[in-house]
Design an enzyme around this catalytic site. Structure first.
Site, PDB file in Angstrom:
ATOM      1  N   ASP A  86       0.862  -1.136   0.222  1.00 50.22           N
ATOM      2  CA  ASP A  86      -0.100  -0.046   0.062  1.00 50.22           C
ATOM      3  C   ASP A  86       1.003   1.330   0.035  1.00 50.22           C
ATOM      4  O   ASP A  86       0.643   2.282  -0.794  1.00 50.22           O
ATOM      5  CB  ASP A  86      -0.901  -0.024   1.239  1.00 50.22           C
ATOM      6  CG  ASP A  86      -1.747  -1.263   1.300  1.00 50.22           C
ATOM      7  OD1 ASP A  86      -1.634  -2.086   0.515  1.00 50.22           O
ATOM      8  OD2 ASP A  86      -2.673  -1.090   2.112  1.00 50.22           O
ATOM      9  N   GLU A 146       1.915  -8.950  11.705  1.00 44.41           N
ATOM     10  CA  GLU A 146       1.585  -8.593  10.323  1.00 44.41           C
ATOM     11  C   GLU A 146       2.820  -8.539   9.813  1.00 44.41           C
ATOM     12  O   GLU A 146       2.954  -8.938   8.480  1.00 44.41           O
ATOM     13  CB  GLU A 146       0.609  -7.468  10.307  1.00 44.41           C
ATOM     14  CG  GLU A 146       0.153  -7.113   9.135  1.00 44.41           C
ATOM     15  CD  GLU A 146      -0.808  -5.814   9.057  1.00 44.41           C
ATOM     16  OE1 GLU A 146      -0.936  -5.258   9.996  1.00 44.41           O
ATOM     17  OE2 GLU A 146      -1.415  -5.647   7.882  1.00 44.41           O
TER      18      GLU A 146
HETATM   19  C1  GLC Z   1      -2.811  -4.495   3.920  1.00 39.36           C
HETATM   20  C2  GLC Z   1      -1.727  -4.993   3.033  1.00 39.36           C
HETATM   21  C3  GLC Z   1      -2.359  -5.758   1.827  1.00 39.36           C
HETATM   22  C4  GLC Z   1      -2.982  -7.040   2.334  1.00 39.36           C
HETATM   23  C5  GLC Z   1      -4.169  -6.339   3.503  1.00 39.36           C
HETATM   24  C6  GLC Z   1      -4.776  -7.428   4.125  1.00 39.36           C
HETATM   25  O1  GLC Z   1      -3.604  -3.585   3.329  1.00 39.36           O
HETATM   26  O2  GLC Z   1      -0.965  -3.910   2.578  1.00 39.36           O
HETATM   27  O3  GLC Z   1      -1.133  -6.156   1.085  1.00 39.36           O
HETATM   28  O4  GLC Z   1      -3.660  -7.633   1.537  1.00 39.36           O
HETATM   29  O5  GLC Z   1      -3.469  -5.648   4.504  1.00 39.36           O
HETATM   30  O6  GLC Z   1      -3.954  -8.060   5.007  1.00 39.36           O
END
Ligand code: GLC
Length: 423
Positions: A163, A393
């Site tokens: 992102d 994460e």
């Molecule tokens: C965030 C990450 C993305 C992922 C999402 C859910 O937006 O950047 O890559 O898919 O979280 O985990």
């Protein structure tokens, strides 16, 4: 191999399992099904519950749009803890999804499931899924590369899966921020704002969503009007790897027309990706296709041609040297952005932290590119950082600190996958 770590990983996937799909974390941060998370999570289920692995992918493809697009989020239940939720996206009548996509790793994951479970058990699933995969890949080459350049564009940083990578900084700065949405954000209630995207980035993310919503998410309109449009090397590398895996799957079910179609995708993208190699930089550079400017920020996506193509390292030894230099500057492999650069922030999301899913792609690519030693180092670091800091994460590559969401599905899945791999 069962250990305390793999048992804990299985318990996390069970806890985040909502029956036919998995949420990225049960904390409320991401209360829905994310596209590439689901695919990567299936790699984890594959280690202990094959049927559940297939279900994960099949649920994702049940959400495929009629035009072939597979949304980046499918909202199945209560999504009130997430912004923007289905009510904001307004993707269409009865359509509870986002209106953009995410990295197309599904074909690669399905091939992996086939290799794990064999022809007998896999063929019915492949017969069902391969035409849907082909429709999605075809959508990419028509909707996102209408001029036939061989590289598809992303129209939103969220599509990249990475992102807030510095790779998007300049292209995103050119987008109008729109009204501030800081007060509507929910993510910062679950994770420290210092490790999340900034308010300025969020305002632009939402403004892009509203602009696409106003066009009814029509694929034939979005490419031309999108205020953000990047042909990203990492995204195209994942697509190219998936093209090669899709070709294999289509061949298995004797779809000769499909194989021929995907062969064209593969050869166009191979040439176009190779043209993004910059000899002076010793790196693959993405391009802002609205301005034509090459993007010089070295994000981890620039290393993913190693995962797309087993010949990358022999053509460009400088790429591996570059990765080794990154690793010399951190404690734990692999930072998501080049350390030492002014934009490098070791704790902020995709501006430096380690993400195990990308580590897996590099491990896989390095093995295929004749560097099992480096693959081994990344595999060991990945397992060690989770053993030390939990199933977070993402992780700070300079300290190993765990960051963002807790008990994370794709981190658990990667532990199961990596623990089962041979060095
Ligand atoms: C965030 C990450 C993305 C992922 C999402 C859910 O937006 O950047 O890559 O898919 O979280 O985990």
């Amino acid at each position: 191999m069962t250990t305390d770590l793999t048992e804990a990983a299985i318990a996390i996937l069970r806890a985040n399992d909502r029956g036919d799909h998995t949420v990225p974390t049960s904390s409320g941060l991401y209360p829905a099904q994310w596209n590439w998370d689901s695919c990567l999570v299936a790699l984890g289920f594959a280690e202990f519950d094959p049927d559940r692995a297939w279900t994960e992918i099949e649920t994702l493809f049940d959400g495929q749009w009629p035009d072939g697009m597979v949304p980046h989020i499918l909202f199945h239940g209560d999504d009130s803890s997430y912004f923007p939720n289905a009510a904001i996206w307004q993707a269409g009548p009865g359509q509870r999804s986002s209106g953009i996509t995410q990295p197309p790793v599904a074909a690669t994951i399905i091939r992996h499931l086939f290799e794990r479970f064999g022809v007998q058990r896999s063929r019915p699933h492949i017969r069902l899924l391969a035409p849907k995969l082909l429709a999605w890949h075809r959508w990419f080459y028509t909707a996102r590369d209408p001029d036939g350049t061989g590289l598809v564009a992303i129209l939103h940083p969220w599509e990249s899966g990475m992102d807030n990578s510095p790779v998007w900084d300049a292209a995103l700065a050119a987008v109008e921020p729109g009204p501030s949405v800081a007060h509507l954000r929910r993510d910062t209630a679950f994770a420290d704002a210092a490790v999340r995207p900034t308010a300025a980035e969020y305002d632009r993310y939402i403004n892009l969503v509203l602009a696409f919503r106003a066009e009814g998410y029509r694929a034939d309109r979005l490419y031309g009007m999108a205020p953000f449009r990047v042909a990203d090397v990492g995204f195209n590398a994942m697509l190219q790897r998936a093209n090669r895996d899709l070709r294999f799957l289509l061949d298995m079910i004797d779809d000769t027309a499909g194989v021929a179609e995907v062969d064209r995708m593969i050869s166009n993208t191979r040439a176009a990706l190779e043209a993004r190699w910059d000899q002076a930089e010793g790196f693959y550079l993405s391009v802002d296709t609205r301005t034509g400017q090459a993007i010089r920020q070295p994000g981890i996506g620039g290393l993913l041609p190693l995962y797309a193509d087993p010949m990358t390292a022999s053509r460009h030894p400088a790429l591996i040297t570059r990765l080794e230099r990154w690793l010399d500057q951190v404690e734990i492999a692999v930072p998501s952005f080049e350390p030492g650069r002014p934009e490098f922030e070791p704790r902020r999301y995709w501006r430096g932290p380690i993400w195990l899913v990308v580590n897996w792609m590099l491990i896989d690519g390095l093995k295929r590119n004749g560097r099992p030693d480096l693959a081994r180092r990344i595999r060991r670091d990945s397992l060690a950082v989770v053993a030390r800091s939990g199933f977070r994460e993402y992780f700070d590559p300079t300290t190993g600190e765990g960051l963002g969401g807790t008990d994370f599905s794709w981190t658990a899945a990667m532990v199961l996958l990596l623990a089962g791999l041979k060095d």
